[in-house]
Design a protein around this motif. Structure first.
Motif, short mmCIF file in Angstrom:
data_model
loop_
_atom_site.label_atom_id
_atom_site.label_comp_id
_atom_site.label_asym_id
_atom_site.label_seq_id
_atom_site.Cartn_x
_atom_site.Cartn_y
_atom_site.Cartn_z
N THR A 196 0.95 -1.14 0.10
CA THR A 196 0.04 0.08 -0.07
C THR A 196 0.98 1.26 -0.07
OG1 THR A 196 -1.94 -0.93 1.22
CG2 THR A 196 -1.57 1.40 1.30
N VAL A 197 0.53 2.28 -0.62
CA VAL A 197 0.75 3.71 -0.69
C VAL A 197 -0.07 4.30 -0.05
CG1 VAL A 197 2.01 5.65 -1.80
CG2 VAL A 197 2.51 3.34 -2.73
N PHE A 198 0.26 5.22 1.07
CA PHE A 198 -0.46 6.37 1.51
C PHE A 198 -0.54 7.34 0.85
CE2 PHE A 198 0.52 3.02 5.09
CZ PHE A 198 -0.68 2.61 5.22
N LEU A 199 -1.60 8.05 0.90
CA LEU A 199 -1.38 9.68 0.25
C LEU A 199 -2.11 10.52 1.26
CD1 LEU A 199 -2.86 8.90 -3.40
CD2 LEU A 199 -0.38 9.07 -2.56
N CYS A 200 -1.63 11.75 1.46
CA CYS A 200 -1.89 12.47 2.42
C CYS A 200 -1.59 13.98 2.25
CB CYS A 200 -1.75 12.10 3.92
SG CYS A 200 -0.19 11.59 4.51
N MET A 201 -2.20 14.70 2.78
CA MET A 201 -1.99 16.19 2.50
C MET A 201 -1.16 16.94 3.75
SD MET A 201 -3.46 16.10 -0.21
CE MET A 201 -2.85 17.71 -1.05
N GLY A 202 0.00 17.56 3.56
CA GLY A 202 0.88 17.92 4.84
C GLY A 202 0.62 19.23 4.78
N ASP A 203 -0.27 19.88 4.37
CA ASP A 203 -0.40 21.62 4.75
C ASP A 203 -1.81 21.87 5.31
OD1 ASP A 203 -2.22 20.60 2.44
OD2 ASP A 203 -1.69 22.37 1.05
N MET A 204 -2.18 21.11 6.10
CA MET A 204 -3.70 21.26 6.93
C MET A 204 -3.27 22.24 7.96
SD MET A 204 -5.54 19.81 4.99
CE MET A 204 -7.17 20.22 5.87
N PRO A 205 -4.07 23.31 8.24
CA PRO A 205 -3.69 24.49 9.18
C PRO A 205 -3.81 23.86 10.68
CG PRO A 205 -5.94 24.64 8.40
CD PRO A 205 -5.24 23.63 7.51
N ILE A 206 -3.05 24.31 11.48
CA ILE A 206 -2.72 23.92 12.69
C ILE A 206 -4.03 24.21 13.70
CG2 ILE A 206 -0.32 23.86 12.84
CD1 ILE A 206 -0.56 26.57 14.31
N GLU A 207 -5.06 25.09 13.18
CA GLU A 207 -6.13 25.29 13.88
C GLU A 207 -7.34 24.33 13.58
OE1 GLU A 207 -6.46 27.46 16.30
OE2 GLU A 207 -4.28 28.00 16.07
N GLN A 234 3.51 26.65 9.61
CA GLN A 234 3.42 25.49 10.48
C GLN A 234 2.13 25.02 10.09
OE1 GLN A 234 3.12 25.84 14.88
NE2 GLN A 234 4.63 24.35 14.87
N THR A 235 2.33 23.96 9.65
CA THR A 235 1.07 22.84 9.19
C THR A 235 0.98 21.61 10.24
OG1 THR A 235 2.46 21.77 7.45
CG2 THR A 235 1.15 23.81 6.99
N LEU A 236 -0.01 20.82 9.90
CA LEU A 236 -0.15 19.42 10.33
C LEU A 236 0.23 18.25 9.32
CD1 LEU A 236 -3.69 19.84 11.96
CD2 LEU A 236 -1.45 19.97 13.03
N SER A 237 1.07 17.41 9.86
CA SER A 237 1.49 16.24 9.01
C SER A 237 0.71 14.86 9.70
CB SER A 237 2.94 16.10 9.09
OG SER A 237 3.28 14.78 8.25
N LEU A 238 -0.10 14.34 8.87
CA LEU A 238 -0.62 13.02 9.13
C LEU A 238 0.36 12.04 8.61
CD1 LEU A 238 -2.75 10.81 9.88
CD2 LEU A 238 -3.73 11.12 7.72
N GLY A 239 1.23 12.01 7.53
CA GLY A 239 2.11 11.28 6.94
C GLY A 239 3.30 10.82 7.86
N SER A 240 3.62 11.70 8.81
CA SER A 240 4.81 11.44 9.84
C SER A 240 4.07 10.30 10.70
CB SER A 240 5.19 12.65 10.73
OG SER A 240 5.63 13.64 9.82
N ARG A 241 2.77 10.45 11.15
CA ARG A 241 2.20 9.49 11.94
C ARG A 241 2.16 8.11 11.23
NH1 ARG A 241 -3.80 9.76 14.61
NH2 ARG A 241 -3.54 7.60 15.46
N LEU A 242 1.84 8.21 9.99
CA LEU A 242 1.70 6.83 9.50
C LEU A 242 2.96 6.23 9.16
CD1 LEU A 242 -1.08 8.22 6.50
CD2 LEU A 242 -1.35 6.40 8.43
#
Length: 293
Positions: A196-207, A234-242
Motif C-alpha cells: 500500500t501507498v498512503f496519500l495525504c496532505m501535509g498542509d492542513m492548518p494547525i487550527e 506551520q502545518t499538520l502532518s498525518l504522513g509522519s504518524r503513518l
C-alpha cells in the motif's frame, strides 16, 4: 472595526463557493471574480499580498493566484457531470505544462518491501498531479496494489470520487478514500496491504482541531516567490504518524517551482515547497503560523 465575519466574507474561496451555490454558471463566476476586477483594476476581497507582504509578488502573481482559486472550485463543479473518458484526458493534460521528477523515488518504492507514505500539498492542479503521480508510481513500482488517500471532509470532493474510479479502470490499481474525521478512520488498518501507498496532505492548518487529533505531528510549508523569498507556515502532518505506525518509508511530493513537481524521501522533519500563487489555501492564511525570510 473589521469583524471576523467581515474577514471571512472577504475570503476569495468563500466568495467562489457562495456564487456557485446560488446557481451561477462557471462563466458567471469567473466574470464576477476575475474579469470585472481586472477591468476596474481593484478587488473587494483579500489578495495574496494581504498575508505575505514580504514576498515579492507581482500584479501578475496576484492575478494568477486569484485565477487559480476560482478555477479550482469551478473544476469541482465540472467534475460532477464529467464522463470518464473526458476526465481521464483532462487530468492527464497536466503533462503538457508540468515536469514530473518522481521516477527515482517510485523505483525505490518498488525495490523495498513494505508500505510507503506520500505527502503533498493543495496545489491548484492537485487532482491532476495526484492522478498522474499514481499512474507513474504504478508503472515504475508494479508491486503497488493499493493507494489509500486520507481526506478530512465527510462530503467527498467529486474529483476524488473520479480519481477512485479512474485509478481502478485506467491505472489498474485500487484507490481507497478514508475520511480522518469519520468513525471508520480507526479501522483503516484492516484495508492496508504490504504493498500500500498512503496519500495525504501535509498542509492542513494547525487550527483544524479534528485534523490535529488524527495527525499528531507538525510540518513546515514553504511558500515561495520568484525571487527566492520564503514564507514558512506551520502545518499538520498525518504522513509522519503513518510512517511511524507502519515503519514505512516517507516521501514528499512538492513544487520547487511553478512547472515542476518532485518526489523525494523525507529525511527527518517534513518540509514542503510550493509557489505561493499556486497554493489553493492562501485565502485562509490567517489560520496558519507564518514566519518569513
Amino acid at each position: 472595526m473589521m469583524t471576523w465575519h467581515d474577514v471571512r466574507e472577504k475570503q476569495l474561496d468563500r466568495r467562489v463557493m457562495g456564487i456557485l451555490s446560488h446557481g451561477a454558471s462557471p462563466i458567471e463566476a469567473r466574470r464576477s471574480l476575475i474579469e470585472i476586477p481586472r477591468q476596474i483594476g481593484s478587488v473587494d476581497y483579500q489578495d495574496l499580498s494581504t498575508f505575505l507582504p514580504k514576498l515579492e509578488l507581482t500584479e501578475e502573481d496576484k492575478d494568477q493566484a486569484r485565477c487559480n482559486v476560482v478555477n479550482y472550485f469551478i473544476e469541482r463543479e465540472a467534475f460532477t457531470s464529467m464522463p470518464d473518458d473526458y476526465a481521464d484526458r483532462y487530468l492527464r493534460d497536466i503533462r503538457r505544462t508540468m515536469e514530473f521528477d518522481i521516477d527515482a523515488a517510485a523505483e525505490a518504492i518498488n525495490a523495498q518491501p513494505g508500505q510507503a507514505v506520500l505527502e503533498t500539498v493543495h496545489h491548484w492542479a492537485n487532482f491532476s498531479v495526484l492522478y498522474e503521480t499514481c499512474d507513474q508510481i504504478k508503472r515504475k513500482a508494479p508491486r503497488v496494489d493499493r493507494f489509500i488517500l486520507f481526506h478530512n471532509r465527510p462530503d467527498v470532493d467529486p474529483r476524488l470520487v473520479m480519481l477512485e474510479s479512474l485509478a481502478l479502470s485506467r491505472v489498474k490499481v485500487e484507490f481507497i478514500l478514508i475520511c480522518i474525521t469519520s468513525p471508520i478512520f480507526k479501522y483503516f488498518r484492516q484495508l492496508v496491504t504490504e504493498n500500500t501507498v498512503f496519500l495525504c496532505m501535509g498542509d492542513m492548518p494547525i487550527e483544524d482541531a479534528q485534523t490535529k487529533t488524527a495527525a499528531g505531528s507538525f510540518a513546515t510549508l514553504n511558500l515561495t516567490d520568484g525571487s527566492g523569498n520564503v514564507a514558512a507556515q506551520q502545518t499538520l502532518s498525518l504522513g509522519s504518524r503513518l510512517a511511524r505506525m507502519f515503519k514505512a518509508r516517507h516521501y514528499k511530493l512538492d513544487y520547487p517551482d511553478t512547472n515542476r513537481v518532485e518526489m523525494r524521501p523525507v529525511d527527518s522533519e517534513l518540509t514542503l515547497r510550493v509557489p505561493a500563487k499556486d497554493w489553493i489555501f492562501w485565502p485562509i492564511l490567517g489560520s496558519y503560523v507564518t514566519t518569513q525570510h
